[in-house]
Design a protein around this motif. Structure first.
Motif, PDB file in Angstrom:
ATOM      1  N   ASN A   1      54.205  56.068  36.767  1.00 12.14           N
ATOM      2  CA  ASN A   1      54.443  56.605  38.113  1.00 12.14           C
ATOM      3  C   ASN A   1      54.675  55.510  39.134  1.00 12.14           C
ATOM      4  OD1 ASN A   1      51.999  59.149  37.423  1.00 12.14           O
ATOM      5  ND2 ASN A   1      54.214  59.349  37.311  1.00 12.14           N
ATOM      6  N   ALA A   2      55.235  54.387  38.686  1.00  9.98           N
ATOM      7  CA  ALA A   2      55.701  53.326  39.590  1.00  9.98           C
ATOM      8  C   ALA A   2      54.594  52.655  40.385  1.00  9.98           C
ATOM      9  CB  ALA A   2      56.781  53.857  40.522  1.00  9.98           C
ATOM     10  N   SER A   3      53.389  52.579  39.840  1.00  7.48           N
ATOM     11  CA  SER A   3      52.326  51.791  40.459  1.00  7.48           C
ATOM     12  C   SER A   3      51.486  51.179  39.358  1.00  7.48           C
ATOM     13  CB  SER A   3      51.446  52.649  41.374  1.00  7.48           C
ATOM     14  OG  SER A   3      50.544  53.436  40.616  1.00  7.48           O
ATOM     15  N   SER A   4      50.788  50.092  39.685  1.00  5.35           N
ATOM     16  CA  SER A   4      49.949  49.453  38.674  1.00  5.35           C
ATOM     17  C   SER A   4      48.831  50.381  38.210  1.00  5.35           C
ATOM     18  CB  SER A   4      49.340  48.157  39.228  1.00  5.35           C
ATOM     19  OG  SER A   4      48.432  48.423  40.287  1.00  5.35           O
ATOM     20  N   SER A   5      48.436  51.348  39.061  1.00  8.12           N
ATOM     21  CA  SER A   5      47.356  52.277  38.710  1.00  8.12           C
ATOM     22  C   SER A   5      47.777  53.306  37.676  1.00  8.12           C
ATOM     23  CB  SER A   5      46.869  53.019  39.962  1.00  8.12           C
ATOM     24  OG  SER A   5      46.389  52.120  40.928  1.00  8.12           O
ATOM     25  N   THR A   6      49.086  53.466  37.496  1.00  6.27           N
ATOM     26  CA  THR A   6      49.577  54.516  36.603  1.00  6.27           C
ATOM     27  C   THR A   6      50.482  53.993  35.493  1.00  6.27           C
ATOM     28  OG1 THR A   6      51.431  54.947  38.110  1.00  6.27           O
ATOM     29  CG2 THR A   6      49.437  56.239  38.443  1.00  6.27           C
TER      30      THR A   6
ATOM     31  N   ALA B   1      41.710  44.641  47.437  1.00  5.11           N
ATOM     32  CA  ALA B   1      42.079  43.918  46.214  1.00  5.11           C
ATOM     33  C   ALA B   1      43.518  44.191  45.829  1.00  5.11           C
ATOM     34  CB  ALA B   1      41.148  44.315  45.068  1.00  5.11           C
ATOM     35  N   LEU B   2      44.142  43.186  45.230  1.00  3.88           N
ATOM     36  CA  LEU B   2      45.517  43.325  44.755  1.00  3.88           C
ATOM     37  C   LEU B   2      45.526  43.421  43.240  1.00  3.88           C
ATOM     38  CD1 LEU B   2      45.702  41.597  47.559  1.00  3.88           C
ATOM     39  CD2 LEU B   2      48.080  41.295  46.833  1.00  3.88           C
ATOM     40  N   SER B   3      46.440  44.246  42.739  1.00  2.05           N
ATOM     41  CA  SER B   3      46.634  44.392  41.299  1.00  2.05           C
ATOM     42  C   SER B   3      48.124  44.372  40.998  1.00  2.05           C
ATOM     43  CB  SER B   3      46.028  45.718  40.807  1.00  2.05           C
ATOM     44  OG  SER B   3      46.243  45.893  39.420  1.00  2.05           O
ATOM     45  N   MET B   4      48.521  43.547  40.062  1.00  2.00           N
ATOM     46  CA  MET B   4      49.924  43.420  39.672  1.00  2.00           C
ATOM     47  C   MET B   4      50.814  43.173  40.891  1.00  2.00           C
ATOM     48  SD  MET B   4      49.793  43.708  36.346  1.00  2.00           S
ATOM     49  CE  MET B   4      51.450  44.095  35.737  1.00  2.00           C
ATOM     50  N   GLY B   5      50.321  42.325  41.804  1.00  2.00           N
ATOM     51  CA  GLY B   5      51.136  41.889  42.927  1.00  2.00           C
ATOM     52  C   GLY B   5      51.181  42.821  44.113  1.00  2.00           C
ATOM     53  N   GLN B   6      50.386  43.899  44.115  1.00  2.00           N
ATOM     54  CA  GLN B   6      50.379  44.855  45.219  1.00  2.00           C
ATOM     55  C   GLN B   6      48.944  45.191  45.610  1.00  2.00           C
ATOM     56  OE1 GLN B   6      53.452  46.791  46.531  1.00  2.00           O
ATOM     57  NE2 GLN B   6      54.221  44.827  45.773  1.00  2.00           N
ATOM     58  N   LEU B   7      48.723  45.481  46.904  1.00  2.00           N
ATOM     59  CA  LEU B   7      47.400  45.917  47.320  1.00  2.00           C
ATOM     60  C   LEU B   7      47.097  47.265  46.677  1.00  2.00           C
ATOM     61  CD1 LEU B   7      45.088  44.981  49.308  1.00  2.00           C
ATOM     62  CD2 LEU B   7      45.916  46.796  50.794  1.00  2.00           C
ATOM     63  N   HIS B   8      45.930  47.377  46.041  1.00  2.04           N
ATOM     64  CA  HIS B   8      45.528  48.601  45.340  1.00  2.04           C
ATOM     65  C   HIS B   8      45.191  49.691  46.352  1.00  2.04           C
ATOM     66  CE1 HIS B   8      43.207  51.181  42.566  1.00  2.04           C
ATOM     67  NE2 HIS B   8      43.850  50.547  41.603  1.00  2.04           N
ATOM     68  N   HIS B   9      45.486  50.935  45.989  1.00  2.00           N
ATOM     69  CA  HIS B   9      45.250  52.037  46.925  1.00  2.00           C
ATOM     70  C   HIS B   9      43.773  52.358  47.068  1.00  2.00           C
ATOM     71  CE1 HIS B   9      44.294  55.425  44.062  1.00  2.00           C
ATOM     72  NE2 HIS B   9      44.808  54.547  43.232  1.00  2.00           N
ATOM     73  N   ALA B  10      42.946  51.927  46.114  1.00  2.00           N
ATOM     74  CA  ALA B  10      41.497  52.140  46.199  1.00  2.00           C
ATOM     75  C   ALA B  10      40.815  50.861  45.713  1.00  2.00           C
ATOM     76  CB  ALA B  10      41.093  53.367  45.381  1.00  2.00           C
ATOM     77  N   MET B  11      40.256  50.911  44.489  1.00  2.00           N
ATOM     78  CA  MET B  11      39.664  49.707  43.905  1.00  2.00           C
ATOM     79  C   MET B  11      39.703  49.808  42.389  1.00  2.00           C
ATOM     80  SD  MET B  11      38.473  46.739  44.262  1.00  2.00           S
ATOM     81  CE  MET B  11      38.416  46.786  46.057  1.00  2.00           C
TER      82      MET B  11
END
Length: 394
Positions: free
Chosen positions: A62-67, A305-315
């Motif tokens: 879904n185009a984010s590091s979280s997904t 916090a950043l994950s995979m070069g982007q600020l994470h939407h939560a943690m």
């Protein structure tokens, strides 16, 4: 000549504030049942990567590091464990899968998914109550204990546990990350430099103070004020600023080098999942991305916090373990932002709201040891069946 698609049994799950595609090891094609190019190729195609458009339209991501995540589970042959858990962070726009760390959010889904996949004998499950699943996290060689709620002999997924960053309540899954400090695995001791605070010299940025810690996942903590931030920033404040993202990546690369995770700065580009980088600030009021108001008294500190070069939407869950661990140890930037002293738990503010995480820390012969970190998440099966990938993709 066209090549037909193959189908592979899979479960699509949410765990914490992440989503991923879960596979049973022995359901993968034989060539992908061991590490290597075939396995990576299947996971990349499943998620829809690499996608130069950054959308993963032709896949499950879904185009984010979280997904953009994949998990491989198998019955554990390790004594005292139920399931082996291998996590792959799938790059969105580049053709690589990063196997260097764990996903703490998806850790909450591993126990429920293992039960659903039949990797745990159903005869062991209580009719009602809590079932303890001992998980071997294969990426980092650590044990995670998941306490999975059971109702009528089945995993309970619905409930009233609310997790900021997730729209709907669900059943609570309590997690224990045992011995989360990495003593000789990914990067050595809990504090690889031997210091609770170091100074990094970063070209184009200057000197910045940093706490470099291996706990849950290797993480670089910075003081928000050193960067000109308040700690109240939301995703768009950072992700819409290419210069800021470039500075964070430059700092992350220098921190990774200092931690011994890479041997040259060029390697950082191929190791995006670890280390994480975050900035902290003392408690303050702000409005979360959902519109929820967070008051200064609601939290002990703020963390972004950043994950995979982007600020994470939560943690990230693993970063939360690092936060809890660092907060428990006097003198770290996290501890100082929380007010200093020894702490068994902290509640921190993130872009979507708040999260509480605890850590059991003690000082032995002048060295800090953390026996476990604790937090709660939730998990839910979103879809199950088969994923399909072109038969020639691997």
């Amino acid at each position: 000549m066209s090549v037909p698609q193959i189908r592979i049994p899979a479960i699509y799950m949410r765990g914490g504030t992440s989503k991923g595609v879960f596979f049973r090891l022995h359901d993968l094609p034989l060539s992908a049942q061991q590490p290597g190019a075939a396995r990576d190729a299947i996971l990349l195609r499943t998620l829809g990567s690499p996608d130069p458009y950054g959308k993963q339209i032709d896949g499950m991501g879904n185009a984010s590091s979280s997904t953009s995540k994949a998990v491989i589970l198998s019955a554990s042959t390790r004594p005292g464990h139920d399931v082996d858990y291998l996590f792959g962070q799938v790059s969105i726009d580049q053709p690589f899968v990063d196997w260097s760390g764990n996903c703490g959010n998806l850790s909450a889904a591993v126990g429920p998914c293992a039960i659903q996949m039949g990797l745990i004998d159903a005869a062991r499950l209580p009719r009602d109550g809590t079932f303890t699943v001992r998980i071997w996290q294969a990426n980092i060689g650590k044990t995670i204990v998941a306490h999975v709620p059971i109702t009528n002999g089945q995993v309970q997924e619905t409930g009233d546990f609310e997790l900021d960053g997730v729209a709907f309540p669900a059943a609570e899954v309590a997690l224990e990350f045992l011995d989360p400090a990495d003593e000789g695995g990914q990067g050595g001791a809990m504090f690889p430099t031997g210091n609770v605070v170091d100074e990094l010299e970063v070209p184009g940025v200057g000197r910045v103070a940093a706490t470099l810690i291996n706990a849950g996942i290797p993480t670089i903590f910075l003081d928000a004020r050193d960067l000109g931030y308040t700690g109240c920033e939301l995703q768009q404040d950072i992700n819409a600023d290419p210069g800021a993202l470039a500075r964070f990546e430059a700092i992350r690369a220098q921190g990774a080098l200092r931690m011994g995770l890479i041997q040259s700065l060029a390697e950082a580009a191929l190791r995006q999942h670890t280390p994480k980088i975050a900035f902290v600030a003392p408690a303050a009021g702000y409005t979360a991305s959902s519109g929820k108001r967070i008051e200064p008294g609601d939290v002990d500190l703020l963390v972004r916090a950043l994950s995979m070069g982007q600020l994470h939407h939560a943690m990230m869950g693993t970063a939360a373990v690092a936060i809890g661990t660092a907060a428990a140890i006097p003198g770290t930037l996290v501890n100082l932002a929380a007010g200093g002293g020894e702490r068994a738990a902290v509640r921190f503010g993130h872009p979507s709201g708040t999260l509480r995480v605890g850590a059991e820390a003690r000082e032995v012969d002048g060295q800090w040891q953390v026996t476990k970190a604790l937090m709660s998440r939730s998990a839910r099966i979103l879809m199950e069946g088969w994923v399909r990938v072109p038969g020639d993709c691997f």
